[in-house]
Write an enzyme that holds these catalytic residues in place. Sequence first.
Site, PDB file in Angstrom:
ATOM      1  N   ASP A   1      50.296  41.167  56.152  1.00  0.00           N
ATOM      2  CA  ASP A   1      50.335  39.716  56.322  1.00  0.00           C
ATOM      3  C   ASP A   1      50.208  39.072  54.933  1.00  0.00           C
ATOM      4  O   ASP A   1      49.830  39.734  53.957  1.00  0.00           O
ATOM      5  CB  ASP A   1      49.166  39.308  57.220  1.00  0.00           C
ATOM      6  CG  ASP A   1      48.977  37.799  57.293  1.00  0.00           C
ATOM      7  OD1 ASP A   1      49.958  37.091  57.535  1.00  0.00           O
ATOM      8  OD2 ASP A   1      47.821  37.341  57.112  1.00  0.00           O
TER       9      ASP A   1
ATOM     10  N   ASP B   1      44.641  39.298  59.167  1.00  0.00           N
ATOM     11  CA  ASP B   1      43.346  38.625  59.268  1.00  0.00           C
ATOM     12  C   ASP B   1      43.229  37.654  60.423  1.00  0.00           C
ATOM     13  O   ASP B   1      42.149  37.147  60.707  1.00  0.00           O
ATOM     14  CB  ASP B   1      43.060  37.850  57.972  1.00  0.00           C
ATOM     15  CG  ASP B   1      43.930  36.602  57.856  1.00  0.00           C
ATOM     16  OD1 ASP B   1      45.173  36.718  57.990  1.00  0.00           O
ATOM     17  OD2 ASP B   1      43.373  35.504  57.650  1.00  0.00           O
TER      18      ASP B   1
END
Length: 298
Positions: free
Chosen positions: A7, A234
């Site tokens: 990410d 996250d």
Amino acid sequence: MKLFATDLDGTLLNRDSQISPENAAAIQRAQQEGLKVTIATGRVYSDVVGICQEGGINTPVIGSNGATIHDADGKRLYHLPLERETAASVMQWLEDHECYYEASTQQGIYAPISSHEAMLAEMDRILGTSPGEDVERLIRAVKKHYDKKDYHRVHSHQEIPAEAHIYNIMAFSLDPDQLQEGRAYFASRSDVAMVVSSEHNFEMQHPDVSKGNALTKLAAHLNIPMEDTAAIGDNFNDVSMLKMAGLGIAMGNAEPEIQALAKAITLTNVEHGVAHAIHCVLDGKPVSRPESMVEGGQ
């Protein structure tokens, strides 16, 4: 492991929305040693290209939360936009509720002028009534939405060109009540998939779009079994790929729910957690967070 997906925001990027030299060096090492790396983000592809160029890396990109896949040379391998009628209904609801939004397309990002003005008024109100609010954090959250490439302001969604493929519609608000209302409404709709990627947003995309599905498609394109993939993230828009990858890794700054479902936890984004995870994978070590490291945050 043969494929590592990371990410961007809150993961590969630090507090200044940059790829640290440590993370860049780890990605370069991985590529040199035969571990393929891809970025998987909610950001539109053109925005990611600029970030990668500044960071000195070049990888395939899963963009718009999985609605697009581009190879390292910029060739689009796959895309799945929202139906235009569905996208129009989403944006009309957001405009009617004076909620700031951005529509990500292959031509850049479109955002209505009216909701831009509404968001600035909302920020003034919050800062005026909540003197204890973390002003720097708020400004950073808002500023990020104006630092994107190919950003176009329009009067309404009706001005978005007909030829633009709308991959993702990201709504942003500093008002908890507005956030809750929007998230609840779009979560109840079956014609869109609603995901959350940060404290102040919610995003709508095609029901079949997710980072996990896109990672599966990219792995198949590269002839890599999913059990030989790792994914790191996250937030809640990372859940699908963390679950579907052979090794799902949560950042040290990830939401508690994300850490709970991951198979491993690395350092935070300010501690170069992606680099730490990559080096562990390359060195054949379990990905873990050294207790001696000082905790950081996003």
